[in-house]
Design an enzyme around this catalytic site. Structure first.
Site, PDB file in Angstrom:
ATOM      1  N   ASP A  68      41.363  47.372  36.081  1.00  0.00           N
ATOM      2  CA  ASP A  68      41.625  45.982  35.238  1.00  0.00           C
ATOM      3  C   ASP A  68      40.977  46.197  34.006  1.00  0.00           C
ATOM      4  O   ASP A  68      40.066  47.107  33.619  1.00  0.00           O
ATOM      5  CB  ASP A  68      41.163  44.815  35.984  1.00  0.00           C
ATOM      6  CG  ASP A  68      39.479  44.884  36.530  1.00  0.00           C
ATOM      7  OD1 ASP A  68      38.859  45.890  36.159  1.00  0.00           O
ATOM      8  OD2 ASP A  68      39.001  44.128  37.362  1.00  0.00           O
ATOM      9  N   ASN A 137      33.357  35.308  44.383  1.00  0.00           N
ATOM     10  CA  ASN A 137      34.287  34.377  44.835  1.00  0.00           C
ATOM     11  C   ASN A 137      35.186  35.272  45.640  1.00  0.00           C
ATOM     12  O   ASN A 137      36.487  34.572  46.379  1.00  0.00           O
ATOM     13  CB  ASN A 137      35.209  33.438  43.962  1.00  0.00           C
ATOM     14  CG  ASN A 137      36.133  34.344  42.826  1.00  0.00           C
ATOM     15  OD1 ASN A 137      36.017  35.716  43.150  1.00  0.00           O
ATOM     16  ND2 ASN A 137      36.527  33.953  42.065  1.00  0.00           N
ATOM     17  N   HIS A 139      36.872  37.943  44.869  1.00  0.00           N
ATOM     18  CA  HIS A 139      38.030  38.759  44.055  1.00  0.00           C
ATOM     19  C   HIS A 139      37.727  40.347  44.161  1.00  0.00           C
ATOM     20  O   HIS A 139      36.573  40.804  44.315  1.00  0.00           O
ATOM     21  CB  HIS A 139      38.289  38.168  42.709  1.00  0.00           C
ATOM     22  CG  HIS A 139      37.171  38.365  41.772  1.00  0.00           C
ATOM     23  ND1 HIS A 139      36.515  37.602  40.806  1.00  0.00           N
ATOM     24  CD2 HIS A 139      36.598  39.896  41.257  1.00  0.00           C
ATOM     25  CE1 HIS A 139      35.765  38.420  39.992  1.00  0.00           C
ATOM     26  NE2 HIS A 139      35.820  39.572  40.196  1.00  0.00           N
ATOM     27  N   GLU A 144      42.331  37.043  41.767  1.00  0.00           N
ATOM     28  CA  GLU A 144      41.347  36.059  41.879  1.00  0.00           C
ATOM     29  C   GLU A 144      42.020  35.127  42.757  1.00  0.00           C
ATOM     30  O   GLU A 144      43.359  35.321  43.308  1.00  0.00           O
ATOM     31  CB  GLU A 144      41.540  35.080  40.523  1.00  0.00           C
ATOM     32  CG  GLU A 144      40.796  35.671  39.283  1.00  0.00           C
ATOM     33  CD  GLU A 144      39.190  35.373  39.459  1.00  0.00           C
ATOM     34  OE1 GLU A 144      38.858  35.367  40.444  1.00  0.00           O
ATOM     35  OE2 GLU A 144      38.555  35.018  38.187  1.00  0.00           O
TER      36      GLU A 144
HETATM   37  C1  GLP Z   1      34.330  42.017  37.398  1.00  0.00           C
HETATM   38  C2  GLP Z   1      35.389  43.100  37.806  1.00  0.00           C
HETATM   39  C3  GLP Z   1      35.376  43.427  39.302  1.00  0.00           C
HETATM   40  C4  GLP Z   1      34.029  43.444  40.070  1.00  0.00           C
HETATM   41  C5  GLP Z   1      33.300  42.325  39.737  1.00  0.00           C
HETATM   42  C6  GLP Z   1      31.823  42.366  40.158  1.00  0.00           C
HETATM   43  O1  GLP Z   1      34.762  40.769  37.846  1.00  0.00           O
HETATM   44  N1  GLP Z   1      36.447  43.016  37.530  1.00  0.00           N
HETATM   45  O2  GLP Z   1      36.166  44.606  39.493  1.00  0.00           O
HETATM   46  O3  GLP Z   1      34.057  44.063  41.520  1.00  0.00           O
HETATM   47  O4  GLP Z   1      33.202  42.084  38.357  1.00  0.00           O
HETATM   48  O5  GLP Z   1      30.728  42.893  39.432  1.00  0.00           O
HETATM   49  P1  GLP Z   1      29.414  43.203  39.580  1.00  0.00           P
HETATM   50  O6  GLP Z   1      29.583  44.600  40.350  1.00  0.00           O
HETATM   51  O7  GLP Z   1      28.763  43.425  38.330  1.00  0.00           O
HETATM   52  O8  GLP Z   1      28.848  42.227  40.552  1.00  0.00           O
END
Ligand code: GLP
Length: 251
Positions: A68, A137, A139, A144
């Site tokens: 993404d 949440n 995702h 989402e």
């Molecule tokens: C963002 C990314 C996700 C990732 C999430 C969790 O929203 N788009 O791909 O999994 O963050 O991030 P973290 O690893 O910092 O908790």
């Protein structure tokens, strides 16, 4: 098939994940790797860099597909996912930049960019390994919670919980973009093997939902239950709400 594996700390998780990727690259040098951003994979990328520098792990024929990108951030923006990947991995290994793929966040037409990215995903062989983090949440990528799953890459309006969770990375929280382009769940499920990384108590709720017996687009990670080979490497804190019988054995 899902398997939760609880590990001692983030460094052990990084090494175990790198072992899986290295095993693939040793016999399939031109493999496609599906990659993620966020804090969860950072130590894993450090470990890949170390193995490249010290042990000659070769990325010259690898293609990467990131999940993404924020809409509205150019690749030079320090919070863009392109900047993150160049900084943590691509500039430190021997992968040609043109073999690294991330949606273009500075596009003026996010829907066309999502369509281009979907076509690109489909033009490459399935990822040998797809790395995932998980949002608080539930995702995955930026898929989402929604009434239905989106299979193809798409533009997505970020939930306020996601904007708030990601604000910690921005100097000014008002700068967090409110939309993104993400690989859809169809692209994620195409991978031969999926490894989801989850550390810390903020992930405990989402992991517990993943261990439930249902698939629900309001908790997007639950779609992983339909995939044949998913490993969740997590620490004790993230595993705190998992039923004991779910840990270690295939579900
Ligand atoms: C963002 C990314 C996700 C990732 C999430 C969790 O929203 N788009 O791909 O999994 O963050 O991030 P973290 O690893 O910092 O908790």
């Amino acid at each position: 098939m899902l398997q939760f594996i609880v590990m001692e700390d983030a460094a052990s998780i990084a090494r175990a994940t790198a072992d899986r990727v290295e095993a693939k690259l040793r016999d399939q040098k031109e493999a496609v790797l599906g990659l993620a951003t966020g804090s969860s994979p950072i130590l894993f990328y450090e470990e890949l860099v170390r193995r490249h520098r010290e042990e000659g792990l070769d990325f010259s024929k690898v293609h990467t597909l990131n999940l993404d990108e924020y809409v509205g951030l150019c690749k030079e923006h320090p919070q863009s996912y392109r900047f993150f990947m160049n900084h943590h991995l691509f500039s430190k290994i021997n992968i040609p930049m043109e073999q690294t793929h991330i949606p273009e966040g500075s596009t003026l037409d996010p829907q066309a960019e999502a369509a281009r990215y979907e076509a690109l995903i489909r033009s490459l062989p399935p990822a040998a390994v797809q790395i995932l983090g998980i949002g608080t949440n539930g995702h995955i990528g930026f898929n989402e919670p929604a009434p239905v799953f989106s299979l193809a890459a798409h533009e997505v309006a970020l939930k306020s919980a996601t904007v708030e969770a990601n604000a910690r990375f921005f100097e000014d929280p008002a700068q967090v973009p409110h939309s993104a382009i993400t690989m859809g769940v169809g692209g994620i499920l195409r991978a031969e093997q999926i490894i989801l990384l989850a550390m810390g108590p903020a992930k405990a709720w989402a992991l517990a939902q993943l261990a439930g017996a249902f698939v629900d687009p309001k908790i997007p990670a639950t779609i992983l239950r339909v995939h044949p080979h998913v490993t969740i490497f997590c620490d004790e804190a993230a595993a705190a709400k998992l039923p004991k019988e779910c840990i270690g054995r295939p579900l």
